[in-house]
Design an enzyme around this catalytic site. Structure first.
Site, PDB file in Angstrom:
ATOM      1  N   TYR A  56      -6.699   9.397  -7.965  1.00 19.17           N
ATOM      2  CA  TYR A  56      -6.898   7.940  -7.726  1.00 19.17           C
ATOM      3  C   TYR A  56      -8.415   7.812  -7.550  1.00 19.17           C
ATOM      4  O   TYR A  56      -8.947   7.142  -6.670  1.00 19.17           O
ATOM      5  CB  TYR A  56      -6.200   7.589  -6.619  1.00 19.17           C
ATOM      6  CG  TYR A  56      -4.727   7.944  -6.788  1.00 19.17           C
ATOM      7  CD1 TYR A  56      -4.104   6.828  -7.534  1.00 19.17           C
ATOM      8  CD2 TYR A  56      -4.079   8.974  -5.932  1.00 19.17           C
ATOM      9  CE1 TYR A  56      -2.636   6.991  -7.583  1.00 19.17           C
ATOM     10  CE2 TYR A  56      -2.671   9.105  -6.233  1.00 19.17           C
ATOM     11  CZ  TYR A  56      -2.052   8.212  -7.109  1.00 19.17           C
ATOM     12  OH  TYR A  56      -1.011   8.353  -7.424  1.00 19.17           O
ATOM     13  N   CYS A 112     -23.212  -3.338  -3.940  1.00 17.35           N
ATOM     14  CA  CYS A 112     -23.522  -4.397  -3.083  1.00 17.35           C
ATOM     15  C   CYS A 112     -22.550  -4.529  -2.288  1.00 17.35           C
ATOM     16  O   CYS A 112     -22.181  -5.941  -2.286  1.00 17.35           O
ATOM     17  CB  CYS A 112     -24.354  -5.601  -3.846  1.00 17.35           C
ATOM     18  SG  CYS A 112     -25.909  -4.933  -4.775  1.00 17.35           S
ATOM     19  N   GLU A 113     -22.003  -3.826  -1.481  1.00 16.26           N
ATOM     20  CA  GLU A 113     -21.213  -4.274  -0.692  1.00 16.26           C
ATOM     21  C   GLU A 113     -21.234  -3.354   0.586  1.00 16.26           C
ATOM     22  O   GLU A 113     -21.523  -2.158   0.695  1.00 16.26           O
ATOM     23  CB  GLU A 113     -19.488  -3.654  -1.318  1.00 16.26           C
ATOM     24  CG  GLU A 113     -19.223  -4.607  -2.196  1.00 16.26           C
ATOM     25  CD  GLU A 113     -18.717  -5.938  -2.131  1.00 16.26           C
ATOM     26  OE1 GLU A 113     -18.327  -6.125  -0.866  1.00 16.26           O
ATOM     27  OE2 GLU A 113     -18.566  -6.518  -2.953  1.00 16.26           O
ATOM     28  N   GLU A 173       8.415  13.544  -8.306  1.00 13.01           N
ATOM     29  CA  GLU A 173       7.324  12.752  -9.165  1.00 13.01           C
ATOM     30  C   GLU A 173       5.813  13.178  -8.487  1.00 13.01           C
ATOM     31  O   GLU A 173       5.145  12.000  -7.861  1.00 13.01           O
ATOM     32  CB  GLU A 173       7.268  11.263  -9.347  1.00 13.01           C
ATOM     33  CG  GLU A 173       8.599  10.979 -10.038  1.00 13.01           C
ATOM     34  CD  GLU A 173       8.867   9.567 -10.411  1.00 13.01           C
ATOM     35  OE1 GLU A 173       8.126   8.808  -9.354  1.00 13.01           O
ATOM     36  OE2 GLU A 173       9.782   8.987 -10.988  1.00 13.01           O
ATOM     37  N   PRO A 174       5.244  14.328  -8.322  1.00  8.91           N
ATOM     38  CA  PRO A 174       4.065  14.482  -7.657  1.00  8.91           C
ATOM     39  C   PRO A 174       3.130  14.106  -8.676  1.00  8.91           C
ATOM     40  O   PRO A 174       2.874  14.209  -9.696  1.00  8.91           O
ATOM     41  CB  PRO A 174       3.926  16.184  -7.467  1.00  8.91           C
ATOM     42  CG  PRO A 174       4.860  16.685  -8.275  1.00  8.91           C
ATOM     43  CD  PRO A 174       6.031  15.308  -8.703  1.00  8.91           C
ATOM     44  N   GLY A 175       1.887  13.534  -8.165  1.00  9.13           N
ATOM     45  CA  GLY A 175       0.683  13.185  -8.535  1.00  9.13           C
ATOM     46  C   GLY A 175      -0.631  13.731  -8.206  1.00  9.13           C
ATOM     47  O   GLY A 175      -1.271  14.739  -8.508  1.00  9.13           O
ATOM     48  N   ARG A 176      -0.891  13.060  -6.750  1.00  9.90           N
ATOM     49  CA  ARG A 176      -2.094  13.624  -5.981  1.00  9.90           C
ATOM     50  C   ARG A 176      -1.941  15.051  -5.731  1.00  9.90           C
ATOM     51  O   ARG A 176      -2.885  15.623  -5.686  1.00  9.90           O
ATOM     52  CB  ARG A 176      -2.211  12.509  -4.527  1.00  9.90           C
ATOM     53  CG  ARG A 176      -3.092  13.029  -3.772  1.00  9.90           C
ATOM     54  CD  ARG A 176      -2.837  12.529  -2.362  1.00  9.90           C
ATOM     55  NE  ARG A 176      -2.128  11.121  -2.315  1.00  9.90           N
ATOM     56  CZ  ARG A 176      -3.110   9.983  -2.128  1.00  9.90           C
ATOM     57  NH1 ARG A 176      -4.099  10.025  -2.208  1.00  9.90           N
ATOM     58  NH2 ARG A 176      -2.106   8.907  -2.209  1.00  9.90           N
ATOM     59  N   ARG A 203     -11.223   4.190  -2.856  1.00 11.61           N
ATOM     60  CA  ARG A 203     -10.198   4.539  -2.028  1.00 11.61           C
ATOM     61  C   ARG A 203     -10.726   4.402  -0.577  1.00 11.61           C
ATOM     62  O   ARG A 203      -9.882   3.574   0.298  1.00 11.61           O
ATOM     63  CB  ARG A 203      -9.639   5.908  -2.162  1.00 11.61           C
ATOM     64  CG  ARG A 203      -8.715   5.837  -3.547  1.00 11.61           C
ATOM     65  CD  ARG A 203      -8.144   7.182  -3.666  1.00 11.61           C
ATOM     66  NE  ARG A 203      -7.321   7.591  -2.363  1.00 11.61           N
ATOM     67  CZ  ARG A 203      -7.376   8.408  -1.360  1.00 11.61           C
ATOM     68  NH1 ARG A 203      -8.512   9.077  -1.317  1.00 11.61           N
ATOM     69  NH2 ARG A 203      -6.316   8.533  -0.363  1.00 11.61           N
TER      70      ARG A 203
END
Length: 444
Positions: free
Chosen positions: A401, A371-372, A301-304, A340
């Site tokens: 992602y 604002c972080e 199950e590859p995604g990235r 991320r």
């Protein structure tokens, strides 16, 4: 448009090794991807924006099909999904792995065959299960004991549904604590070591409307070495042998999940898919031979690893300032379109595009507009010393992602997705607008 050869003596910021294969230099500090200038995309579609190289996605799908010719390759939709992506994956012969009714229905309504879809999730809602059964997904991965009875009841006494069981093998692997899912101290699956997996298998086999086709094992994300996968294969085959001994059943499938790591910066390691496939198939065959089992069909199950390196994020510089020894370069996006870095401490390798600079490079911190204090995209990166507001920055390996995890923080709106191929650019997902926010706000 004149394409430039890569010069010698490159700095790390000039290295294009983590960019889509179609990336090429053009005059005046420009880059093209899919034969489309990135500056042209920024002008036409605005910034921030995601650029997705269709050719790169398709080639990575083909790499998996070639490396795993007898396996079922399922693209992990959670990395990024839109209707076009579902079409590309379908046309390249991959199946699909989804985690919600939303992902499932988008794929099916885009024409993806439901029988080639697997539904995951550690806490499936009634809507998730109803949608899966209504649309006819190929398999549902059971993640907890309570799902067995719920799913059997939803299927009904005369129904039938293929299922798998997610097993936790007790193996730690992955690029960060928050993405390691093969150990007993996290929320996914059922433990092999404490007997919960074996107990769930017995319960599933006792439900005639549920057909247990195999085991599922996902170790985590951003894994860059083969060894954890081989250890997991051995443990899964050991469990399959015990299932045969206890229940007289040989399971025909083994899903070893994904988590195949990619390089985000030049010089970083990625997982070699060809090596993984060769060694995983060999380990599976040897372990099954030792146990006297028929080799099950392998699923991955590859995604990235399919979509991540195919994406580029574009930002416009809004402000540049020095604070003590720090040079901060603030852009018009940030943690709302790429959480991320804030979640996992991931850092990217942005580069200036659209103009040539002869200024000496300096170390800079690329920050977002939110604002972080943790809204940081890249730390200690080499950028020209004359960088200024209005400049364009391009960030490679931005396909996975990012949009799928984007938020409405500060109501700035999620960026568009633009596909490039053969010199043409087209909009896949439009920019989220203020009107989108207003239309959802229905009360006073």
């Amino acid at each position: 448009m004149t394409i430039m050869n890569m010069p010698t003596g490159l700095t790390p910021a000039d290295d294009l090794s983590v960019w889509p294969a179609s990336t090429a230099r053009v005059g005046h500090g420009g880059l093209v991807v899919g034969a489309v200038p990135l500056t042209e995309i920024a002008e036409r579609f605005g910034t921030p924006a995601y650029v997705l190289d269709e050719g790169e996605v398709r080639e990575r799908c083909r790499t998996y099909r070639s490396a795993f010719p007898e396996a079922e390759v399922l693209y992990a939709a959670k990395a990024f999904l839109c209707r076009a992506m579902a079409h590309w994956v379908d046309e390249e012969g991959l199946g699909l792995d989804v985690c919600s009714a939303g992902e499932l229905e988008l794929a099916v309504t885009a024409g993806f065959p439901a029988e080639r879809i697997v539904l995951h999730g550690n806490a499936k809602s009634p809507h998730d299960i109803d949608a899966a059964l209504r649309l006819g997904v190929g398999r549902i991965v059971i993640d907890s004991p309570s799902e067995i009875a719920r799913l059997a009841a939803a299927v009904g006494p005369h129904g039938h549904q293929k299922v798998m069981l997610r097993v936790v093998p007790g193996i730690s692997a992955g690029g960060h604590d928050k993405v390691r899912t093969g150990t007993d101290d996290q929320k996914f699956g059922l433990s092999l070591t404490d007997g919960h997996a074996q107990h769930a298998i017995a319960r599933i086999l006792g439900q005639p409307q549920l057909e247990l086709t195999g085991l599922h094992c996902h170790l985590g994300s951003q894994i860059t070495t083969v060894k954890p996968y081989l250890s997991a294969v051995r443990r899964m085959v050991g469990l399959m042998a015990r299932i045969r001994e206890t229940h007289g059943v040989e399971l025909p499938e083994l899903d070893m999940g994904g988590g195949h790591g990619v390089a985000y910066r030049p010089g970083e390691d990625g997982l070699d898919i060809t090596t993984l496939a060769r060694r995983m198939r060999a380990e599976l065959a040897e372990s099954c031979a030792a146990a006297g089992l028929t080799v099950p069909r392998l699923l991955v199950e590859p995604g990235r690893a399919v979509v991540g390196p195919a994406g580029v994020a574009l930002y416009r510089v809004l402000a540049v300032k020095r604070t003590g020894d720090n040079l901060f370069v603030a852009v018009d996006g940030g943690m709302s379109d790429n959480p991320r870095p804030a979640l996992y401490g991931v850092r990217y390798a942005p580069r200036l595009i659209g103009r040539a600079s002869t200024a000496q490079s300096c170390k800079a911190t690329v920050v977002g507009r939110h604002c972080e204090a943790g809204d940081v995209l890249a730390s200690a990166v080499d950028l020209p010393g004359d960088i200024h507001p209005g400049d364009l920055l391009a960030v490679p390996v931005a396909g996975a992602y990012q949009l799928s995890m984007a938020s409405g923080y500060n109501m700035v709106g999620r960026p568009p997705v633009v596909a490039v191929a053969d010199g043409h650019a087209r909009l896949l997902v439009r920019r989220e607008s203020l009107e989108d926010f207003r239309s959802r706000d229905v009360g006073l």
